[in-house]
Enzyme design. Structure first.
Site, PDB file in Angstrom:
ATOM      1  N   HIS A 158     -27.234  -1.443  -2.987  1.00  0.00           N
ATOM      2  CA  HIS A 158     -26.689  -2.561  -3.746  1.00  0.00           C
ATOM      3  C   HIS A 158     -26.091  -3.640  -2.846  1.00  0.00           C
ATOM      4  CE1 HIS A 158     -27.264  -0.551  -7.635  1.00  0.00           C
ATOM      5  NE2 HIS A 158     -26.915   0.561  -6.997  1.00  0.00           N
ATOM      6  N   LYS A 201      -8.650   2.243  10.181  1.00  0.00           N
ATOM      7  CA  LYS A 201      -8.128   2.650  11.484  1.00  0.00           C
ATOM      8  C   LYS A 201      -8.916   1.981  12.617  1.00  0.00           C
ATOM      9  CE  LYS A 201      -4.724   4.839  10.321  1.00  0.00           C
ATOM     10  NZ  LYS A 201      -4.672   3.775   9.339  1.00  0.00           N
ATOM     11  N   TRP A 223       8.688 -10.688  14.045  1.00  0.00           N
ATOM     12  CA  TRP A 223       7.256 -10.727  13.764  1.00  0.00           C
ATOM     13  C   TRP A 223       6.990 -12.069  13.090  1.00  0.00           C
ATOM     14  CZ3 TRP A 223       3.890 -10.725   9.446  1.00  0.00           C
ATOM     15  CH2 TRP A 223       2.575 -10.345   9.718  1.00  0.00           C
ATOM     16  N   ARG A 227       8.420  -1.008  14.620  1.00  0.00           N
ATOM     17  CA  ARG A 227       8.184  -1.826  13.435  1.00  0.00           C
ATOM     18  C   ARG A 227       7.201  -2.951  13.714  1.00  0.00           C
ATOM     19  NH1 ARG A 227      12.902  -1.211   9.879  1.00  0.00           N
ATOM     20  NH2 ARG A 227      12.635  -3.310   9.059  1.00  0.00           N
ATOM     21  N   GLU A 280     -10.244   4.657   4.799  1.00  0.00           N
ATOM     22  CA  GLU A 280      -9.175   4.846   5.783  1.00  0.00           C
ATOM     23  C   GLU A 280      -9.734   4.858   7.202  1.00  0.00           C
ATOM     24  OE1 GLU A 280      -5.451   5.759   7.608  1.00  0.00           O
ATOM     25  OE2 GLU A 280      -6.121   4.635   5.846  1.00  0.00           O
ATOM     26  N   ASN A 322      15.706 -11.369   8.789  1.00  0.00           N
ATOM     27  CA  ASN A 322      14.437 -10.769   8.363  1.00  0.00           C
ATOM     28  C   ASN A 322      14.108 -11.318   6.978  1.00  0.00           C
ATOM     29  OD1 ASN A 322      14.657  -9.188  10.625  1.00  0.00           O
ATOM     30  ND2 ASN A 322      15.019  -7.270   9.528  1.00  0.00           N
ATOM     31  N   GLY A 323      12.830 -11.565   6.714  1.00  0.00           N
ATOM     32  CA  GLY A 323      12.431 -12.015   5.384  1.00  0.00           C
ATOM     33  C   GLY A 323      11.799 -13.390   5.413  1.00  0.00           C
ATOM     34  N   GLU A 332      -8.099  -1.793  12.760  1.00  0.00           N
ATOM     35  CA  GLU A 332      -6.703  -2.049  13.123  1.00  0.00           C
ATOM     36  C   GLU A 332      -6.480  -2.030  14.629  1.00  0.00           C
ATOM     37  OE1 GLU A 332      -3.375  -0.488  10.050  1.00  0.00           O
ATOM     38  OE2 GLU A 332      -4.744   1.062  10.726  1.00  0.00           O
ATOM     39  N   CYS A 343      10.256  -7.241  11.259  1.00  0.00           N
ATOM     40  CA  CYS A 343      11.386  -7.673  12.080  1.00  0.00           C
ATOM     41  C   CYS A 343      12.518  -6.650  12.057  1.00  0.00           C
ATOM     42  CB  CYS A 343      11.919  -9.011  11.579  1.00  0.00           C
ATOM     43  SG  CYS A 343      10.675 -10.302  11.440  1.00  0.00           S
ATOM     44  N   LYS A 396       4.599  -2.603  11.672  1.00  0.00           N
ATOM     45  CA  LYS A 396       4.651  -1.248  11.137  1.00  0.00           C
ATOM     46  C   LYS A 396       5.188  -1.218   9.715  1.00  0.00           C
ATOM     47  CE  LYS A 396       4.447   3.237  11.219  1.00  0.00           C
ATOM     48  NZ  LYS A 396       3.113   3.872  11.150  1.00  0.00           N
TER      49      LYS A 396
END
Length: 605
Positions: free
Chosen positions: A501, A482, A74, A27, A478, A99-100, A485, A2, A600
């Site tokens: 395995h 990506k 958000w 963000r 990574e 925010n929070g 996402e 946010c 973000k």
């Protein structure tokens, strides 16, 4: 996550608030809104679309004013919907953004409902607005100081009252908030970039601070209600860096900015020395006996890569912990360890909390790898290395990750140098390799047309496996992150030796298997793992070094990177995986820069 912008001025602040929101779009958000003090009343506009749509709504309604607040949300409590969007009002008297996360919101909601307050949203934020209204004494600054004592959790808030024009109050606990100082006007924001072009005089509020903004002055009190002075810093936030330019998406732009970002991050490195990390680094590096790396998401994978480098080059044991898990388990503190945090924003809530937890257990040797020199992470740590990736707008990290890797490789070399494990010849060779990185990355970027062809195949799939061995296993992790996402393809990564395995059960001709194949000591082992995939009909997509001697054949697709790059090979290989994810998402038509459900900067737990 946010974003907050607030202002009190003697001019129409609506354009400032909206421009600030645009600069905070990176963000991540799913709704936005603005509230203004107009003709003695509170007026607002809210949208579940982009800031551009909010701007059109504000223009249509003719909203303008001298005092106001704005927000990008958000969603946490309550779905993305207009009635849940900020700003929230209480009885047309109090306007607030937040925010929070407020952990005791259920208890406070019940109390306020009993007192006659009607709730229009499912948010924890509306609870704060009603709480402040219920305690309002005619002095908003005093009221907010009392109200925040009732809040449990993390918050940054901006609030103004109908009956007190030209006044905005801010408060923070566990979520970042800054003050922008102007001439005859003052501002609040989550991020200095929101105020770029408006003011470069910035105050970073500390935990528990409450600030009273008026036209000609501001007051700050600390968590105990005592007046304090906080340093005013000149911060040049480069809003121009967030312009898209000729690229289709910010992620594509940021992938192609990596040669410059790496070069900037290494600028001025003329030798390997601990002082690169701070004046006290030599003494701290000399006395430590291990490292504890704390990070989340992509930064965590950077930490896993660093573990291989540091243990191999400096011969120091390294533990890498997911920051969001670390402080919630019983761990064994080591006061002789160096605690290393990794964060793009320097405001990652879980990582900051993990750092504070480590320090509370006596682990006081601290260092951060961070992209924002003025962030909380940098202020909290003894030592720091500031990467120079510039503004990263795309939610999926690219250049922030590779610059973190460059900084962590320098850390490995510096630790080795302090311990006498790096001679002059080795130092010269490593510096030469690092200086050549921008050219080497540019050569990988030139492979884009070949990667696009692969992406068209991947776009039709719903699952993928990524394989790597040794130093390149974190890079496989990574690469899988990506892809999932931004393309929403389910992707998992494994050490190639783990195929038998369990993961081999997933392999069919419909399962693309991306394999990172550098020409290192594990290449023959990796080739055997690749044969296991082919024997089950799996389709291999291999990023190989030029001299790996892996040929294309039925079911084996090979793209050759221009050169083998030794210990720095992960930095080159991850660029190819970024391009694969980007072009796959492009082919699937997803929102590349703002993938669903993601933000973000994760500034709450």
């Amino acid at each position: 996550m946010c974003g907050i912008v607030g202002a009190v001025a003697q001019r129409n602040i609506t354009p400032i608030l909206l421009q600030g929101l645009k600069r905070l779009e990176y963000r991540g958000y799913d709704s936005c809104g603005v509230a203004l003090h107009i003709d003695g009343k509170l007026q607002r506009a809210r949208s579940t679309s982009r800031v551009a749509e909010l701007e059109a709504q504000v223009e249509k309604d003719g909203l303008s004013g001298f005092t106001g607040i704005a927000h990008t949300r958000w969603a946490t409590h309550g779905a993305p919907a207009s009635h849940n969007a900020h700003p929230h009002f209480s009885r047309e008297r109090i306007a607030l953004v937040h925010n929070g996360i407020i952990e005791n919101h259920d208890e406070l909601r019940a109390e306020l409902q009993q007192a006659g307050y009607a709730f229009e949203s499912q948010t924890d934020t509306e609870v704060i607005a009603h709480l402040i209204d219920s305690m309002y004494s005619g002095d908003l600054f005093e009221t907010v100081q009392q109200a925040v004592k009732r809040l449990h959790g993390a918050y940054a808030i901006a609030v103004f009252a109908r009956d007190e024009p030209h006044r905005v109050i801010g408060a923070r606990q566990g979520s970042p908030l800054i003050v922008g100082v102007g001439k005859g006007e003052n501002f609040l924001a989550s991020d200095a970039m929101a105020l770029a072009g408006t003011t470069d005089q910035i105050i970073y509020l500390e935990e528990g601070d409450v600030v009273d903004l008026q036209l000609q002055r501001y007051w700050i009190v600390d968590v105990n209600g005592k007046p304090v002075e906080r340093e005013v810093r000149t911060v040049h936030a480069h809003s121009g860096a967030a312009e898209l330019g000729p690229y289709r998406h910010y992620m594509q732009k940021e992938i192609f900015e990596q040669p410059r970002a790496i070069g900037d991050t290494l600028e001025g490195v003329t030798g390997i020395m601990p002082e690169l990390f701070g004046d006290k680094a030599h003494g701290i590096f000399k006395k430590i006996d291990s490292l504890l790396i704390l990070a989340c998401g992509t930064s965590y994978y950077a930490g896993l890569t660093a573990k291989y480098w540091i243990e191999s080059i400096a011969k120091i044991p390294v533990n890498v912990e997911i920051a969001s898990e670390y402080r919630y388990r019983d761990s064994v503190p080591n006061p002789n360890a160096l605690v290393v945090t990794i964060s793009q924003s320097g405001e990652t809530a879980d990582t900051l909390a993990a750092l504070k937890h480590a320090r509370s257990m006596g682990m006081t040797n601290t260092l951060t790898i961070c992209n924002v020199s003025t962030s909380a992470m940098v202020r909290e740590c003894q030592l720091a290395y500031i990467t120079r990736a510039g503004v990263e707008v795309g939610v999926a990290s690219t250049k922030a990750f590779t610059t973190q890797l460059a900084a962590l490789f320098l850390l490995a070399l510096s630790l080795a140098q302090v311990r006498g494990r790096l001679n002059d010849e080795q130092e010269a060779a490593q510096l030469k390799a690092m200086r050549h990185l921008p050219v080497a990355i540019a050569a990988v970027l030139a492979l884009e047309p070949q990667i696009i062809a692969w992406a068209e195949e991947f776009a039709r799939k719903e699952n993928a496996l990524f394989l790597g061995r040794g130093l390149h296993y974190p890079i496989a992790l990574e690469g899988a992150l990506k892809l999932k996402e931004i393309s929403y393809i389910h992707a998992e990564a494994y050490p190639a030796g783990e195929l038998k395995h369990g993961p081999l059960a997933l392999v069919t001709e419909e399962m693309p298997v991306v394999t990172i194949a550098p020409n290192d000591v594990l290449i023959e082992k990796l080739k055997s793992n690749m044969q296991e995939v082919r024997a089950r009909g799996g389709q291999l997509y291999v990023f190989a070094d030029a001299d790996s001697k892996i040929a294309s054949s039925e079911g084996v697709h090979v793209i050759r990177l221009p050169e083998h790059y030794g210990a720095l090979s992960p930095i080159l290989h991850v660029v190819s995986l970024q391009l694969l994810a980007y072009h796959t998402a492009l082919a699937r038509g997803t929102d590349v820069d703002k993938p669903r459900n993601l933000a973000k900067s994760v500034t709450v737990e």
